[in-house]
Scaffold this motif. Structure first.
Motif, mmCIF file in Angstrom:
data_model
loop_
_atom_site.group_PDB
_atom_site.id
_atom_site.type_symbol
_atom_site.label_atom_id
_atom_site.label_comp_id
_atom_site.label_asym_id
_atom_site.label_seq_id
_atom_site.Cartn_x
_atom_site.Cartn_y
_atom_site.Cartn_z
ATOM 1 N N ALA A 156 0.861 3.603 2.100
ATOM 2 C CA ALA A 156 1.348 3.781 3.476
ATOM 3 C C ALA A 156 2.508 2.822 3.753
ATOM 4 N N ILE A 203 -3.571 14.835 -1.058
ATOM 5 C CA ILE A 203 -2.804 13.702 -0.509
ATOM 6 C C ILE A 203 -1.466 14.198 0.024
ATOM 7 N N GLU A 230 -3.806 2.026 -3.022
ATOM 8 C CA GLU A 230 -4.509 2.906 -2.081
ATOM 9 C C GLU A 230 -3.818 4.237 -1.833
ATOM 10 N N SER A 283 -5.621 4.668 -6.962
ATOM 11 C CA SER A 283 -6.051 5.755 -6.084
ATOM 12 C C SER A 283 -7.553 5.964 -6.178
ATOM 13 N N THR A 324 0.857 -1.188 0.000
ATOM 14 C CA THR A 324 0.000 0.000 0.000
ATOM 15 C C THR A 324 0.893 1.238 0.000
ATOM 16 N N TYR A 332 -5.831 7.226 0.402
ATOM 17 C CA TYR A 332 -6.656 6.871 1.556
ATOM 18 C C TYR A 332 -6.159 7.577 2.815
ATOM 19 N N LEU A 333 -4.828 7.686 2.897
ATOM 20 C CA LEU A 333 -4.241 8.407 4.036
ATOM 21 C C LEU A 333 -3.404 9.555 3.507
ATOM 22 N N PRO A 334 -3.609 10.771 4.027
ATOM 23 C CA PRO A 334 -2.780 11.891 3.566
ATOM 24 C C PRO A 334 -1.341 11.729 4.064
ATOM 25 N N PHE A 335 -0.383 12.258 3.300
ATOM 26 C CA PHE A 335 1.027 12.183 3.676
ATOM 27 C C PHE A 335 1.442 13.486 4.355
ATOM 28 N N ASP A 336 2.338 13.397 5.320
ATOM 29 C CA ASP A 336 2.945 14.635 5.819
ATOM 30 C C ASP A 336 4.078 15.027 4.847
#
Ligand code: ADP
Ligand code: MG
Length: 263
Positions: free
Chosen positions: A144, A218, A177, A208, A142, A180-184
């Motif tokens: 992440a 994202i 994916e 995506s 993924t 699904y989770l935003p990146f710093d």
């Protein structure tokens, strides 16, 4: 060098040679194929070809199985199991082209876009398996998972560059994916370095749930998102999936089926 030998003698010689050559399939099939060759009057060349063909087929099958295992697919899903009737707008010609895996030696990318449940992971895995069958090493994770892997490498001795270099042996990296989770900012930077390093060097297959216009969300940065998309789509096929989630649809159809039958 050669002289006529007894059958027992030749048997043990062959067993020894097969072991030395690391070709166990030949050891298993040579006797039976020799009988067939005698029955059918094959030439020496035909017999040799038949024996070698079996060895090569077994070696290829073992290679494929090993590549599928090391690719770390979340589940083994094939393109043959993918029902395209549920995706009427999916470009079948494009999917058929991707199935040939000819985009991999060219280091081209594939982007699969669409809402949850429409079969992005299934298609990505199916294409990954085709790649394994065609002899290309693949690695699936993924977005992440990839960022964690890159972050670990970044903090380790040797660093990010050596990790990215190590990943070169995988001719296709699957990044599932994204979005699904935003990146710093650190994660976005690591991810960008991976994309930049793979540019024209090795294939990426990215899935995506977000259209390109929303990738700024994202990475919390429109500039880095634009730079990333630029490199990704320069040599890429983009497939858009839509419609209702396959899971929801299957459940709804089951309920409808039960209600109509109870009437
Ligand atoms: P996504 O990654 O887009 O969220 P998945 O690939 O995980 O969706 O699909 C959800 C489930 O539905 C999986 O079990 C998948 O095998 C199945 N599925 C989705 N689309 C299809 C399809 N067109 N044909 C067969 N199975 C499908
Ligand atoms: Mg998925």
């Amino acid at each position: 060098m050669s002289s006529p030998r007894g059958t027992e003698d030749i048997g043990s010689t062959l067993a020894h040679l097969v072991k030395a050559m690391k070709t166990p399939t030949i050891g298993r099939v040579f006797e039976q194929l020799a009988d067939t060759a005698r029955d059918r009057g094959w030439s020496h060349e035909e017999y040799l070809a038949a024996v070698l063909e079996r060895q090569v087929a077994d070696r290829e099958a073992n290679g494929t199985a090993l590549r599928i295992q090391t690719a770390r697919f979340p589940a083994v899903k094939t393109l043959e199991d993918f029902n395209t009737d549920y995706q009427p707008t999916l470009r079948q010609d494009l999917l058929a082209h991707l199935e040939t895996t000819t985009f991999i030696p060219k280091a081209n990318n594939v982007i699969l876009l669409g809402p949850p449940g429409v079969g992005k992971t299934h298609l990505a895995t199916g294409l990954g398996i085709k790649a394994c069958q065609a002899g290309h090493p693949v690695l699936f994770d993924t977005a992440a998972g990839w960022v964690n892997r890159l972050a670990e490498a970044h903090h380790r001795h040797g660093g990010l560059a050596s990790e990215i270099k190590r990943l070169r042996r995988y001719r296709m990296l699957i990044i599932d994916e994204l979005g699904y989770l935003p990146f710093d900012a650190d994660a976005a930077n690591l991810f960008f370095q991976l994309v930049a390093a793979r540019y024209e060097q090795g294939s990426l297959l990215i899935t995506s749930n977000l259209a390109f216009s929303r990738w700024g969300e994202i990475f919390a940065d429109d500039t880095i998102a634009a730079a990333m998309i630029d490199r990704l789509v320069h040599h890429a096929e983009v497939l858009t999936l839509d419609g209702e989630s396959y899971r929801t649809r299957a459940r709804r159809e089951l309920i409808e089926h039960n209600t109509t039958h109870r009437k």
